[in-house]
Design a protein around this motif. Structure first.
Motif, PDB file in Angstrom:
ATOM      1  N   HIS A  21      77.863  69.188  12.866  1.00 55.91           N
ATOM      2  CA  HIS A  21      76.772  68.212  12.733  1.00 55.91           C
ATOM      3  C   HIS A  21      75.851  68.534  11.543  1.00 55.91           C
ATOM      4  CE1 HIS A  21      74.985  71.616  14.808  1.00 55.91           C
ATOM      5  NE2 HIS A  21      73.822  71.192  14.346  1.00 55.91           N
ATOM      6  N   LEU A  22      75.929  69.748  11.011  1.00 52.09           N
ATOM      7  CA  LEU A  22      75.021  70.141   9.928  1.00 52.09           C
ATOM      8  C   LEU A  22      75.300  69.349   8.655  1.00 52.09           C
ATOM      9  CD1 LEU A  22      75.212  74.038  10.253  1.00 52.09           C
ATOM     10  CD2 LEU A  22      73.392  72.537  11.089  1.00 52.09           C
ATOM     11  N   ASP A  23      74.265  69.133   7.868  1.00 52.13           N
ATOM     12  CA  ASP A  23      74.489  68.602   6.521  1.00 52.13           C
ATOM     13  C   ASP A  23      75.210  69.685   5.729  1.00 52.13           C
ATOM     14  OD1 ASP A  23      73.305  66.199   6.897  1.00 52.13           O
ATOM     15  OD2 ASP A  23      71.342  66.807   6.107  1.00 52.13           O
ATOM     16  N   GLY A  24      76.204  69.295   4.968  1.00 54.83           N
ATOM     17  CA  GLY A  24      76.932  70.297   4.186  1.00 54.83           C
ATOM     18  C   GLY A  24      77.537  71.362   5.079  1.00 54.83           C
ATOM     19  N   ALA A  25      78.205  70.909   6.135  1.00 56.31           N
ATOM     20  CA  ALA A  25      78.696  71.843   7.162  1.00 56.31           C
ATOM     21  C   ALA A  25      79.866  72.713   6.699  1.00 56.31           C
ATOM     22  CB  ALA A  25      79.122  71.057   8.404  1.00 56.31           C
ATOM     23  N   MET A  26      80.533  72.305   5.635  1.00 59.40           N
ATOM     24  CA  MET A  26      81.768  72.997   5.258  1.00 59.40           C
ATOM     25  C   MET A  26      81.582  74.503   5.094  1.00 59.40           C
ATOM     26  SD  MET A  26      85.007  72.498   3.644  1.00 59.40           S
ATOM     27  CE  MET A  26      85.047  71.274   2.351  1.00 59.40           C
ATOM     28  N   LEU A  27      80.612  74.925   4.280  1.00 62.89           N
ATOM     29  CA  LEU A  27      80.470  76.368   4.028  1.00 62.89           C
ATOM     30  C   LEU A  27      80.020  77.129   5.282  1.00 62.89           C
ATOM     31  CD1 LEU A  27      79.120  76.471   0.359  1.00 62.89           C
ATOM     32  CD2 LEU A  27      81.384  77.095   1.185  1.00 62.89           C
ATOM     33  N   PRO A  28      79.018  76.623   6.012  1.00 63.50           N
ATOM     34  CA  PRO A  28      78.667  77.335   7.258  1.00 63.50           C
ATOM     35  C   PRO A  28      79.851  77.445   8.217  1.00 63.50           C
ATOM     36  CG  PRO A  28      76.963  75.738   6.711  1.00 63.50           C
ATOM     37  CD  PRO A  28      78.071  75.538   5.714  1.00 63.50           C
ATOM     38  N   VAL A  29      80.636  76.383   8.319  1.00 64.97           N
ATOM     39  CA  VAL A  29      81.801  76.412   9.215  1.00 64.97           C
ATOM     40  C   VAL A  29      82.798  77.472   8.752  1.00 64.97           C
ATOM     41  CG1 VAL A  29      83.886  75.107   9.838  1.00 64.97           C
ATOM     42  CG2 VAL A  29      81.630  74.043  10.085  1.00 64.97           C
ATOM     43  N   LEU A  30      83.091  77.468   7.451  1.00 69.38           N
ATOM     44  CA  LEU A  30      84.086  78.422   6.947  1.00 69.38           C
ATOM     45  C   LEU A  30      83.593  79.861   7.069  1.00 69.38           C
ATOM     46  CD1 LEU A  30      85.376  76.461   3.817  1.00 69.38           C
ATOM     47  CD2 LEU A  30      86.568  76.804   5.996  1.00 69.38           C
ATOM     48  N   HIS A  31      82.307  80.062   6.789  1.00 74.22           N
ATOM     49  CA  HIS A  31      81.764  81.421   6.939  1.00 74.22           C
ATOM     50  C   HIS A  31      81.835  81.874   8.405  1.00 74.22           C
ATOM     51  CE1 HIS A  31      80.530  82.574   2.954  1.00 74.22           C
ATOM     52  NE2 HIS A  31      79.969  81.395   2.760  1.00 74.22           N
ATOM     53  N   ALA A  32      81.516  80.967   9.306  1.00 77.26           N
ATOM     54  CA  ALA A  32      81.549  81.322  10.737  1.00 77.26           C
ATOM     55  C   ALA A  32      82.982  81.630  11.174  1.00 77.26           C
ATOM     56  CB  ALA A  32      80.961  80.181  11.573  1.00 77.26           C
ATOM     57  N   LEU A  33      83.935  80.889  10.654  1.00 70.22           N
ATOM     58  CA  LEU A  33      85.338  81.135  11.012  1.00 70.22           C
ATOM     59  C   LEU A  33      85.796  82.493  10.463  1.00 70.22           C
ATOM     60  CD1 LEU A  33      86.740  77.567  10.380  1.00 70.22           C
ATOM     61  CD2 LEU A  33      86.643  78.733  12.601  1.00 70.22           C
ATOM     62  N   GLN A  34      85.382  82.777   9.239  1.00 70.01           N
ATOM     63  CA  GLN A  34      85.792  84.069   8.673  1.00 70.01           C
ATOM     64  C   GLN A  34      85.127  85.219   9.419  1.00 70.01           C
ATOM     65  OE1 GLN A  34      87.152  84.892   4.728  1.00 70.01           O
ATOM     66  NE2 GLN A  34      85.322  86.081   4.339  1.00 70.01           N
ATOM     67  N   GLU A  35      83.870  85.002   9.804  1.00 73.21           N
ATOM     68  CA  GLU A  35      83.155  86.018  10.582  1.00 73.21           C
ATOM     69  C   GLU A  35      83.899  86.309  11.887  1.00 73.21           C
ATOM     70  OE1 GLU A  35      79.385  88.119  11.461  1.00 73.21           O
ATOM     71  OE2 GLU A  35      80.208  87.323   9.622  1.00 73.21           O
ATOM     72  N   ARG A  36      84.382  85.261  12.510  1.00 73.81           N
ATOM     73  CA  ARG A  36      85.037  85.419  13.814  1.00 73.81           C
ATOM     74  C   ARG A  36      86.443  86.018  13.693  1.00 73.81           C
ATOM     75  NH1 ARG A  36      87.979  85.797  17.443  1.00 73.81           N
ATOM     76  NH2 ARG A  36      88.049  84.722  19.439  1.00 73.81           N
ATOM     77  N   PHE A  37      87.199  85.522  12.706  1.00 71.73           N
ATOM     78  CA  PHE A  37      88.615  85.919  12.624  1.00 71.73           C
ATOM     79  C   PHE A  37      88.904  86.946  11.526  1.00 71.73           C
ATOM     80  CE2 PHE A  37      88.681  81.587  14.400  1.00 71.73           C
ATOM     81  CZ  PHE A  37      89.301  81.862  15.605  1.00 71.73           C
ATOM     82  N   GLY A  38      87.949  87.110  10.603  1.00 69.40           N
ATOM     83  CA  GLY A  38      88.164  88.052   9.506  1.00 69.40           C
ATOM     84  C   GLY A  38      88.819  87.423   8.296  1.00 69.40           C
ATOM     85  N   TYR A  39      89.260  86.204   8.425  1.00 70.86           N
ATOM     86  CA  TYR A  39      89.888  85.480   7.320  1.00 70.86           C
ATOM     87  C   TYR A  39      89.980  84.010   7.717  1.00 70.86           C
ATOM     88  CZ  TYR A  39      94.198  85.124  10.021  1.00 70.86           C
ATOM     89  OH  TYR A  39      95.115  84.814  10.982  1.00 70.86           O
ATOM     90  N   ILE A  40      90.374  83.188   6.741  1.00 67.21           N
ATOM     91  CA  ILE A  40      90.530  81.752   7.018  1.00 67.21           C
ATOM     92  C   ILE A  40      92.017  81.475   7.217  1.00 67.21           C
ATOM     93  CG2 ILE A  40      90.175  79.413   6.158  1.00 67.21           C
ATOM     94  CD1 ILE A  40      87.542  80.845   6.688  1.00 67.21           C
ATOM     95  N   ASP A  41      92.396  81.288   8.443  1.00 62.19           N
ATOM     96  CA  ASP A  41      93.791  80.995   8.752  1.00 62.19           C
ATOM     97  C   ASP A  41      94.135  79.587   8.272  1.00 62.19           C
ATOM     98  OD1 ASP A  41      95.877  82.244  11.090  1.00 62.19           O
ATOM     99  OD2 ASP A  41      96.152  80.146  10.510  1.00 62.19           O
ATOM    100  N   GLU A  42      95.353  79.436   7.755  1.00 63.88           N
ATOM    101  CA  GLU A  42      95.821  78.106   7.318  1.00 63.88           C
ATOM    102  C   GLU A  42      95.638  77.058   8.413  1.00 63.88           C
ATOM    103  OE1 GLU A  42      97.262  76.674   4.516  1.00 63.88           O
ATOM    104  OE2 GLU A  42      96.486  78.468   3.555  1.00 63.88           O
ATOM    105  N   GLN A  43      95.784  77.492   9.641  1.00 65.69           N
ATOM    106  CA  GLN A  43      95.740  76.541  10.754  1.00 65.69           C
ATOM    107  C   GLN A  43      94.366  75.919  10.971  1.00 65.69           C
ATOM    108  OE1 GLN A  43      98.110  77.993  14.309  1.00 65.69           O
ATOM    109  NE2 GLN A  43      98.000  79.835  13.063  1.00 65.69           N
ATOM    110  N   VAL A  44      93.314  76.545  10.431  1.00 62.77           N
ATOM    111  CA  VAL A  44      91.990  75.943  10.649  1.00 62.77           C
ATOM    112  C   VAL A  44      91.721  74.818   9.650  1.00 62.77           C
ATOM    113  CG1 VAL A  44      91.038  78.103  11.546  1.00 62.77           C
ATOM    114  CG2 VAL A  44      90.545  77.432   9.189  1.00 62.77           C
ATOM    115  N   ILE A  45      92.482  74.775   8.580  1.00 65.88           N
ATOM    116  CA  ILE A  45      92.171  73.792   7.534  1.00 65.88           C
ATOM    117  C   ILE A  45      92.255  72.353   8.061  1.00 65.88           C
ATOM    118  CG2 ILE A  45      92.990  72.869   5.307  1.00 65.88           C
ATOM    119  CD1 ILE A  45      93.212  75.807   4.404  1.00 65.88           C
ATOM    120  N   PRO A  46      93.332  71.982   8.754  1.00 64.57           N
ATOM    121  CA  PRO A  46      93.336  70.614   9.305  1.00 64.57           C
ATOM    122  C   PRO A  46      92.249  70.387  10.353  1.00 64.57           C
ATOM    123  CG  PRO A  46      95.343  71.816   9.935  1.00 64.57           C
ATOM    124  CD  PRO A  46      94.625  72.647   8.921  1.00 64.57           C
TER     125      PRO A  46
END
Ligand code: FES
Length: 160
Positions: A21-46
């Motif tokens: 819901h955030l404005d410009g959510a892309m970077l916060p989302v990606l940072h949160a995903l990396q924080e949780r998993f340690g990297y950005i898995d291909e599967q999160v992109i879709p």
């Protein structure tokens, strides 16, 4: 692409839903995903693309543009070599070449034993002591090939 067994799709979806819901959510989302998993898995992109109403190419573009985002799980230790201006002027590119020539490690790569990932970073706030690097949480200044070899040896010799 092989799907990693330890990828938790529900957890990823929850993180995305919580921030979409955030404005410009892309970077916060990606940072949160990396924080949780340690990297950005291909599967999160879709999943991110769908939640933010963007194309997969747009999400993929952001993940590959920002050097902070890791595409694979990192090794046990992470050595970040600064490649920003001050460190460039003090020869950091020669150190990057040394890593490749002597240790077979290009930026973004992990040793086959999974002990060390080397990664570029763009300013560590240690410009006065450039060239600079960060081994895990340890800031290192006035890096040269001898110090660099020592850092690699320490990381690779660490108990796994
Ligand atoms: S440019 Fe390398 S620490 Fe600032």
């Amino acid at each position: 692409m092989t799907h990693r067994a330890d990828f938790d799709r529900d957890a990823a979806a929850g993180i995305i839903a919580g921030l979409a819901h955030l404005d410009g959510a892309m970077l916060p989302v990606l940072h949160a995903l990396q924080e949780r998993f340690g990297y950005i898995d291909e599967q999160v992109i879709p999943l991110v693309a769908e939640a933010l109403n963007l194309s997969r190419a747009e999400v993929h573009g952001v993940v590959t543009f920002y050097h902070d985002f890791r595409r694979r799980p990192a090794g046990r230790h992470v050595l970040r070599i600064c490649r920003a201006e001050a460190c460039q002027s003090m020869g950091c590119e020669a150190l990057v070449e040394h890593l490749a020539a002597e240790h077979g490690l290009s930026m973004g790569e992990t040793t086959p034993d999974g002990k060390l990932t080397v990664q570029a970073v763009y300013c560590l706030g240690n410009c006065a002591l450039s060239p600079a690097a960060l081994l895990d949480e340890e800031l290192v200044g006035r890096l040269d090939t001898t110090v660099l070899d020592g850092l690699v040896a320490r990381a690779k010799g660490a108990v796994s």
